[in-house]
Write a protein that holds these residues in place. Structure first.
Motif, PDB file in Angstrom:
ATOM      1  N   LEU A 155      42.172  41.181  47.703  1.00 42.73           N
ATOM      2  CA  LEU A 155      41.534  39.865  47.729  1.00 42.73           C
ATOM      3  C   LEU A 155      40.342  39.849  46.775  1.00 42.73           C
ATOM      4  O   LEU A 155      39.185  39.685  47.156  1.00 42.73           O
ATOM      5  N   ALA A 156      40.659  40.028  45.502  1.00 43.08           N
ATOM      6  CA  ALA A 156      39.664  40.134  44.446  1.00 43.08           C
ATOM      7  C   ALA A 156      40.310  39.738  43.125  1.00 43.08           C
ATOM      8  O   ALA A 156      41.532  39.586  43.035  1.00 43.08           O
ATOM      9  N   GLU A 157      39.484  39.553  42.121  1.00 41.23           N
ATOM     10  CA  GLU A 157      40.017  39.200  40.802  1.00 41.23           C
ATOM     11  C   GLU A 157      40.778  40.351  40.174  1.00 41.23           C
ATOM     12  O   GLU A 157      41.639  40.139  39.318  1.00 41.23           O
ATOM     13  N   SER A 158      40.470  41.580  40.618  1.00 44.90           N
ATOM     14  CA  SER A 158      41.243  42.739  40.159  1.00 44.90           C
ATOM     15  C   SER A 158      41.184  43.830  41.210  1.00 44.90           C
ATOM     16  O   SER A 158      40.312  43.826  42.082  1.00 44.90           O
ATOM     17  N   VAL A 159      42.133  44.759  41.134  1.00 48.03           N
ATOM     18  CA  VAL A 159      42.180  45.874  42.071  1.00 48.03           C
ATOM     19  C   VAL A 159      42.581  47.129  41.313  1.00 48.03           C
ATOM     20  O   VAL A 159      43.359  47.065  40.348  1.00 48.03           O
ATOM     21  N   THR A 189      53.990  29.461  59.245  1.00 51.45           N
ATOM     22  CA  THR A 189      55.399  29.840  59.192  1.00 51.45           C
ATOM     23  C   THR A 189      55.609  30.494  57.840  1.00 51.45           C
ATOM     24  O   THR A 189      55.637  29.824  56.809  1.00 51.45           O
ATOM     25  N   GLY A 190      55.714  31.802  57.826  1.00 52.98           N
ATOM     26  CA  GLY A 190      55.780  32.527  56.566  1.00 52.98           C
ATOM     27  C   GLY A 190      54.419  33.089  56.190  1.00 52.98           C
ATOM     28  O   GLY A 190      53.545  33.268  57.033  1.00 52.98           O
ATOM     29  N   LYS A 191      54.230  33.311  54.910  1.00 51.71           N
ATOM     30  CA  LYS A 191      53.059  34.022  54.425  1.00 51.71           C
ATOM     31  C   LYS A 191      51.970  33.062  53.928  1.00 51.71           C
ATOM     32  O   LYS A 191      52.240  32.069  53.267  1.00 51.71           O
ATOM     33  N   ILE A 192      50.733  33.419  54.243  1.00 57.52           N
ATOM     34  CA  ILE A 192      49.559  32.712  53.751  1.00 57.52           C
ATOM     35  C   ILE A 192      49.084  33.434  52.492  1.00 57.52           C
ATOM     36  O   ILE A 192      48.860  34.643  52.512  1.00 57.52           O
ATOM     37  N   VAL A 193      48.917  32.689  51.412  1.00 51.56           N
ATOM     38  CA  VAL A 193      48.601  33.276  50.109  1.00 51.56           C
ATOM     39  C   VAL A 193      47.242  32.754  49.633  1.00 51.56           C
ATOM     40  O   VAL A 193      46.887  31.596  49.883  1.00 51.56           O
ATOM     41  N   LEU A 194      46.495  33.623  48.962  1.00 51.81           N
ATOM     42  CA  LEU A 194      45.234  33.240  48.338  1.00 51.81           C
ATOM     43  C   LEU A 194      45.293  33.532  46.844  1.00 51.81           C
ATOM     44  O   LEU A 194      45.905  34.519  46.431  1.00 51.81           O
ATOM     45  N   VAL A 195      44.645  32.681  46.070  1.00 54.51           N
ATOM     46  CA  VAL A 195      44.599  32.864  44.617  1.00 54.51           C
ATOM     47  C   VAL A 195      43.141  32.803  44.165  1.00 54.51           C
ATOM     48  O   VAL A 195      42.351  32.031  44.711  1.00 54.51           O
ATOM     49  N   PRO A 196      42.782  33.620  43.166  1.00 53.69           N
ATOM     50  CA  PRO A 196      41.385  33.614  42.667  1.00 53.69           C
ATOM     51  C   PRO A 196      40.984  32.247  42.111  1.00 53.69           C
ATOM     52  O   PRO A 196      41.819  31.503  41.618  1.00 53.69           O
TER      53      PRO A 196
END
Length: 332
Positions: A113-117, A325-332
């Motif tokens: 949960l970051a701009e890069s990993v 229902t399904g996956k929760i997604v986050l985007v930068p």
């Protein structure tokens, strides 16, 4: 870089903040995150219910992105590749069980949960090209867990009756889709009529509302019992599952959101020669095989909602409340 960290001083216990990145070690790569996805372990970390949690750690186990930097000893050919990340670290050589040094990306090691990993290069797999970035990010942890539960632990066979409980969560939706792809006769359960309708639209043969006190007798009548049951709740519902399992059947559980059962129908377990099996994540071989199945069958995860990093609290609250229902997604 921007990152979502665990911070117990905040009312939400989450903090979107600037985090200083570090130099790469040999064998490591930096991945610019295009999308990341939530798992229940992220919410459990927020609630303080996960072992070895500490403030300041970047949460998130699931991610997809582009390789932007490589460490010493890494082949240059991987630069700019579009990848997904296997979040299972240090599984070891034993297919039966993870090693004592096993850990999952996102706690205690900084996550996605970051701009890069930064991850070891051997955690990278080519992104499935039939998926969007959001779908790709949703795959790794839940997909791996579901695949191992069905195949290595459950040994599901074409034509067998499969029950996946709790349809709506990430692992359950993958278990349903993988089960169908492997030729099983798939049923599922939920307390939500809306979620059961979605399951039917995917091709699930039988659906059961577990709040219906007759669901057990209905399940046995409609299916003649299940060869394999995949469950993430346990609690006293385990005894219900024992009643709907065929003699010689298996119950594989990957979580215990309802805790331990207060009693256990031991006589039915031994008389019906049932197998109660635990499973956690999966090996590197499991992940490779899972990705192959996804690519071969062009399986796509169900995406519940996509949130910006700035709305992380809303995303976590949605998971906490079981609305997805399904996956929760986050985007930068």
């Amino acid at each position: 870089m921007k990152a979502i960290t665990l911070n117990s001083t905040q009312p939400s216990r989450l903090l979107l903040t600037e985090v200083q990145t570090r130099s790469l070690m040999p064998g490591e790569v930096r991945v610019l995150i295009k999308a990341a996805a939530l798992n229940h372990r992220d919410e459990w970390c927020r609630q303080g219910r996960y072992p070895n949690i500490k403030d300041g750690v970047i949460l998130g186990s699931d991610g997809a992105g582009i390789v932007s930097e490589i460490g010493e000893g890494v082949d240059y050919s991987i630069l700019q590749k579009e990848v997904i990340i296997n979040p299972a670290l240090n599984w070891g050589d034993n297919q039966k069980v993870q090693s004592s040094s096993f850990e999952i990306l996102g706690m205690p090691r900084n996550g996605t949960l970051a701009e890069s990993v930064i991850v070891p290069v051997d955690r990278l797999f080519e992104r499935p090209q039939h998926m969007s970035w959001e779908e790709s990010a949703a795959l790794p942890l839940a997909g791996l867990t579901a695949y191992r539960a069905l195949t290595y632990q459950g040994n599901i066979q074409s034509g067998e009756n499969l029950l996946v409980t709790g349809f709506g969560g990430g692992v359950a939706q993958f278990a349903v889709q993988f089960g169908m792809a492997l030729g099983a006769k798939v049923s599922t359960s939920s307390s939500s009529p809306e979620k059961l309708e979605i399951a039917k639209s995917l091709g699930v043969l039988h659906t059961f509302n577990y709040l219906d006190h007759n669901w057990i007798s209905k399940a046995v009548e409609e299916t003649n019992g299940f060869d394999l049951i995949v469950d993430g709740a346990v609690g006293d519902t385990l005894n219900h599952l024992i009643q709907v399992a065929k003699p010689g059947g298996k119950v594989v559980y990957y979580g215990a959101t309802l805790g331990n059962p207060t009693k256990l129908e031991a006589r039915k377990i031994f008389w019906n020669q049932l197998k109660i099996i635990g499973t956690t994540m999966g090996s590197d071989q499991d992940f490779k095989n899972m990705v192959s199945l996804v690519n071969e069958k062009k399986i796509k995860p169900i995406i519940d909602q996509v949130f910006k990093f700035e709305d992380a609290e809303k995303a976590f609250d949605r998971m906490r409340d079981g609305k997805q229902t399904g996956k929760i997604v986050l985007v930068p």
